[in-house]
Scaffold this active site. Sequence first.
Site, PDB file in Angstrom:
ATOM      1  N   HIS B 104      14.131  33.932  -6.756  1.00  0.00           N
ATOM      2  CA  HIS B 104      14.145  32.540  -7.214  1.00  0.00           C
ATOM      3  C   HIS B 104      13.406  32.411  -8.533  1.00  0.00           C
ATOM      4  O   HIS B 104      12.200  32.166  -8.556  1.00  0.00           O
ATOM      5  CB  HIS B 104      13.489  31.655  -6.143  1.00  0.00           C
ATOM      6  N   HIS B 341      17.937  28.109  -9.221  1.00  0.00           N
ATOM      7  CA  HIS B 341      16.963  28.041  -8.120  1.00  0.00           C
ATOM      8  C   HIS B 341      16.808  29.378  -7.403  1.00  0.00           C
ATOM      9  O   HIS B 341      15.713  29.902  -7.305  1.00  0.00           O
ATOM     10  CB  HIS B 341      17.368  26.953  -7.117  1.00  0.00           C
ATOM     11  N   GLU B 489       2.375  17.225  16.008  1.00  0.00           N
ATOM     12  CA  GLU B 489       2.279  18.589  16.528  1.00  0.00           C
ATOM     13  C   GLU B 489       2.532  19.627  15.439  1.00  0.00           C
ATOM     14  O   GLU B 489       1.831  20.636  15.339  1.00  0.00           O
ATOM     15  CB  GLU B 489       3.278  18.798  17.677  1.00  0.00           C
ATOM     16  N   HIS B 552       9.905  15.951  29.364  1.00  0.00           N
ATOM     17  CA  HIS B 552       8.526  16.424  29.279  1.00  0.00           C
ATOM     18  C   HIS B 552       8.289  17.733  30.038  1.00  0.00           C
ATOM     19  O   HIS B 552       7.186  18.263  29.999  1.00  0.00           O
ATOM     20  CB  HIS B 552       7.573  15.338  29.802  1.00  0.00           C
TER      21      HIS B 552
END
Lengths: 742, 742
Positions: B104, B341, B489, B552
């Site tokens: 890149h 890129h 999280e 859950h």
Amino acid sequence: MASSSSLTLSQAMLSRAATPRHGSETTSSSRSSFLPSLSGLKSTCTTMSPISRCRSITPATRLPIIASAAVERLDKTDTALIDKSVNTIRFLAIDAVEKANSGHPGLPMGCAPMGHVLYDEIMRYNPKNPYWFNRDRFVLSAGHGCMLQYALLHLAGYDSVKEEDLKSFRQWGSKTPGHPENFETPGVEVTTGPLGQGIANAVGLALAEKHLAARYNKPDAEIVDHYTYVIIGDGCQMEGISNEACSLAGHWGLGKLIAFYDDNHISIDGDTEIAFTESVDSRFEGLGWHVIWVKNGNTGYDEIRAAIKEAKAVKDKPTLIKVTTTIGFGSPNKANSYSVHGSALGAKEVEATRKNLGWPHEPFHVPEDVKNHWSRHVPEGASFEAEWNTKFAEYEKRYPEEAAELKSIITGELPAGWEKALPTYTPESHADATRNLSQQNLNALAKVLPGLLGGSADLASSNMTLLKMFGDFQKNTPEERNIRFGVREHGMGAICNGIALHSPGIIPYCATFFVFTDYMRAAMRISALSEAGVIYVMTHDSIGLGEDGPTHQPIEHLASFRAMPNILMLRPADGNETAASYKVAVLNRQRPSVIALSRQKLAQLPGTSIEGVEKGGYIISDNSSNNKPDVILIGTGSELEIAAKAGDQLRNEGKKVRVVSFVSWELFDEQSDEYKESVLPAAVTARVSIEAATTFGWEKIVGSKGKSIGIDRFGASAPAGKIYKEFGITAEAIIAAAKELF
Amino acid sequence: MASSSSLTLSQAMLSRAATPRHGSETTSSSRSSFLPSLSGLKSTCTTMSPISRCRSITPATRLPIIASAAVERLDKTDTALIDKSVNTIRFLAIDAVEKANSGHPGLPMGCAPMGHVLYDEIMRYNPKNPYWFNRDRFVLSAGHGCMLQYALLHLAGYDSVKEEDLKSFRQWGSKTPGHPENFETPGVEVTTGPLGQGIANAVGLALAEKHLAARYNKPDAEIVDHYTYVIIGDGCQMEGISNEACSLAGHWGLGKLIAFYDDNHISIDGDTEIAFTESVDSRFEGLGWHVIWVKNGNTGYDEIRAAIKEAKAVKDKPTLIKVTTTIGFGSPNKANSYSVHGSALGAKEVEATRKNLGWPHEPFHVPEDVKNHWSRHVPEGASFEAEWNTKFAEYEKRYPEEAAELKSIITGELPAGWEKALPTYTPESHADATRNLSQQNLNALAKVLPGLLGGSADLASSNMTLLKMFGDFQKNTPEERNIRFGVREHGMGAICNGIALHSPGIIPYCATFFVFTDYMRAAMRISALSEAGVIYVMTHDSIGLGEDGPTHQPIEHLASFRAMPNILMLRPADGNETAASYKVAVLNRQRPSVIALSRQKLAQLPGTSIEGVEKGGYIISDNSSNNKPDVILIGTGSELEIAAKAGDQLRNEGKKVRVVSFVSWELFDEQSDEYKESVLPAAVTARVSIEAATTFGWEKIVGSKGKSIGIDRFGASAPAGKIYKEFGITAEAIIAAAKELF
């Protein structure tokens, strides 16, 4: 496609409800106690004492703040009756959680007013056909507060939530599980609970509406026209997925998406001050949303109504209505604290709350006047649908072609013969990467499947997912079918769940590098759980991607999806297998598919077939007889070619070798014992598997005496061929392993 | 703890570098061509023609915009030499990508100016000891642009990136892999590439600095004092994880975190207009950051310097410096397009770029004057460290206790006898949930491990993770050790990676419900890959959580981590096994551990032991002799109790039964063949496993003839006992299965 009347269409939709999971009944006995009168009786309850909020709020001052004095009275219903209805919602939640001794009363108590306004005054739906196509969609992103939604569905007259269902909240086999589950409870649109998923689902639902409206509405027929409402909490706001999805919603200008932010300043660990002090207003304005603040969400019905009116007036932006509420409103000792978030109030506090809110009734009681008030929704909903059916019949006459397409999207009935569009290949077809073959399939299918749309998380040119005949779905070109998700894998997956669950015939696909399923796994699990047939196009599926190195090379991912329930993990080896994978994926509308595809060029193999892939595992070549090969070589995807090569060599050495393609373990598991025995005879324990991935799980296929060639470490940055060689993913390794087994 | 000199300390750190992965050398031959002179020669290259940007930018007008005219000249070095140095960086990147024909080049070409200013003028580091404790940290969150960092490390004199390393970019065994990898390349702090991870790592690094500074600095001794710099791209900005981490950085007021946003308006799919039109400025201001805009990132050195100066002056907020750059700056035909890129420019365009930027040199050439200019960093870095060592020696004299603690954090040497703090249990100890037992362990360990700190994603009271002797790590109480991550999280995991990789003796733990590892799996994988010994405290580890239901309840999660390389999956059954799991987790500083813990109460079992757990699988009871039981029952976690019960019952019926706890598959795999045979003798094929999770993978343990009791579907919402019974996770099921095997 055969034409069918609109009524049949609705009935087809309704029949989708009937897949109970635990043997519980789908249709409950109908209750006839709803009275048709719309007049409300005077409430006997006193106005609740307002609970003062003990924290200062510093809003961005430029926010439009809606306060009581400023707004016109929008609804003529007696406020006392509304209070009573709102308290009914609160106490149904309180009582259900209390009976279960498990659940989350805080949110329903705080959000009952906005819930009431939405379901009683704003939303258009038909309780007796929860799948009526043009209904407004509602998503409770803060899914733990599901008793709010169950109470509303109950009051509105949905058959899915009768009184006995409320009483069996969170019990085995009930229609009222601990979080909203679309596959259990008709009237629930999507499955929420894992935070942030619901708001992203809502973005998907609103995208689907905008897309279908752009494609099918005519100047004289607005056949697709509904809103998507969603309630999000502080938890949803903190999750990154919600920022991803909301950034896209702003970018796409989803003006018919209206989100209520239950701004109660409490999360499980206490006051949001401890971890969440950002300015949500500024962030959402930055994301291109219209933001409104309702300061009094506890009793300010008119403010809520006015905010919705304003939101509807803003047509080029989604709206966030920040509604400041008190969690556990009405509970004298627990309101505005985390203790009311996720536990039953307890008998004493329930009693105190009854007293505080002037609620003399038995548990689960719905006062007659409240019942009467809500009873209009059944006839009203039937009228909404009937009107729409008339409109659709008219539309069908004037625009038969569009109507047929839209009907296919509404019913999920695939156009006859669609699978003939799948490209076919022979061993003479040129070698190609399966990601390129995937693009051929997507483009072939887009021509015959009106519901196919999708895109990539900023890797369209690597994942090869562009539909060449279409442009980009954008704010001003919503009729197009290439979706640009940006680098937002998690939001992408959850948005696709919303798209898929909007209408059975929409088939969303989405793409990224296979390793980045780790970013979106929570959404993919909900695809599986909520029976959303999303197609996950996952390229760069092994060390074969080469130089990008171990951060980009999947190792454990195949195993991790094989271990997940209700999701198909497919790893095709060539053109025919790629076409077959798409056939399987399209047919599996209530089960998502993950198609793992190579970056590198692969040969078209003799013996591969669509029929074979449909069985999950099948023989591509064999020189043995009587089902007694000396050895069975098993490969998937890019390694099937290596297995085939090793097979040829062993045969040259005089061995009887069977080569098996094991493209989908789940599909193979579903075959008859006889078929399984015909591919993997129990007596033949000399088995060698090869897959450029973890060997974890392969003992199931090769048995205790077999050998698995794979990679039980992270990858490396180098040209692909070099890594294959260094890691021993070679025909030589197979041959050596096989020879140890003879 | 034994005292050691500061020099030894540094040496200890330096020795950490020496764990090469592919057998490549750690220490390369030193090159002596660096000249000590700091004087620069006049550059011969002409000023590059500015490339006009073809898009309009609409910034929030209130942003402080730094433009050339407005800023003082901050550096006295000849601008022409700086241009030359910047072009050296650009061409090292161009040449390396060209040679590898992979990589890149776009980002290094655009970000070379900010990279130069950072490494040449701003950052304090010691090239000859990349692990010097008080160094400034740099993270390239846009990790694909790694040639930028390799070029900078090379110029600065790091031994890890010599010329030959640049020439072997992205090749097998090189120190210059396709994305930055801390475990391969000393000088690289963390492993990036998967977007958004790096910025979250940087938040963790800055948190660690703020925390240690608050704990150990004294009015007369600022012993911890460094900045954390990070470069993020548009891709990082789109990822939800970055919003999570940046929201926390703002909340915590991490004033020494300075992020450069490479605002180049290009991502892989093209112009960011197609998917990313939000106002990043507004969002970051909402997140509580200070935001500065450098309009000319291509040549505006003084603007970059001034922005950094301003950022450092703002001490209570992290700073985002939006630096508008041109991706592939200097390439006449490819700059400002996605084509630059992720691919080599190609020989023709390299030539054109050389011409355009006036670069007559051979590939990989570093002009002498540039070499000379950079050569000061080796002696300068040595001085920085020597000064700090002197300071530390002084500190050690005055504050021996704090110094000893800090030294343990710096070296990772655990205090002698720490493991004696682990609680012990007997079968008579009361039954308890392992999540509660986990809290006892965490609190016991916090007293003896100065580096232990962590928290939960808004579930502290459910995960039981609060350290009772400490308060909350907050903006104004950074010395405390309970971290409140909010419902984030993914950000939590990546922040913990940053904390762990700040210093070997910091031991971060983080917690949520086990099922929500799906939200943070990408960060957990990078823990494993980058050898960050994070402890993942994952409670509510099965259907045993009950009413919250299938959203859950983990099913496939144990298997999915067992399949992941270099991570320990531990599932303790009771108090002793929980203590043992913590012992293992603390000792494994270069491998993360996931500890799965129950919500429900579990008995303390006879036969469990710390020594047993350390072997991964071990016998807890056995009435057979000669290693010949009739059947082996194998359980983990909450199901070990069920296996033990079934074992007792079968013994009552006269059977010889061995019961095995299989707490960690990875640890068992690492044992000797003899030990394995002593637990699971090959001759005994009658084996039954039980685990309230998918059976996927268990064939490895029970063999082709064994049986696995588990759950190969999603869970359900109901009380835990009911679900166990309905799903057949019972002693009766084990007994029935065993009887089929006798």
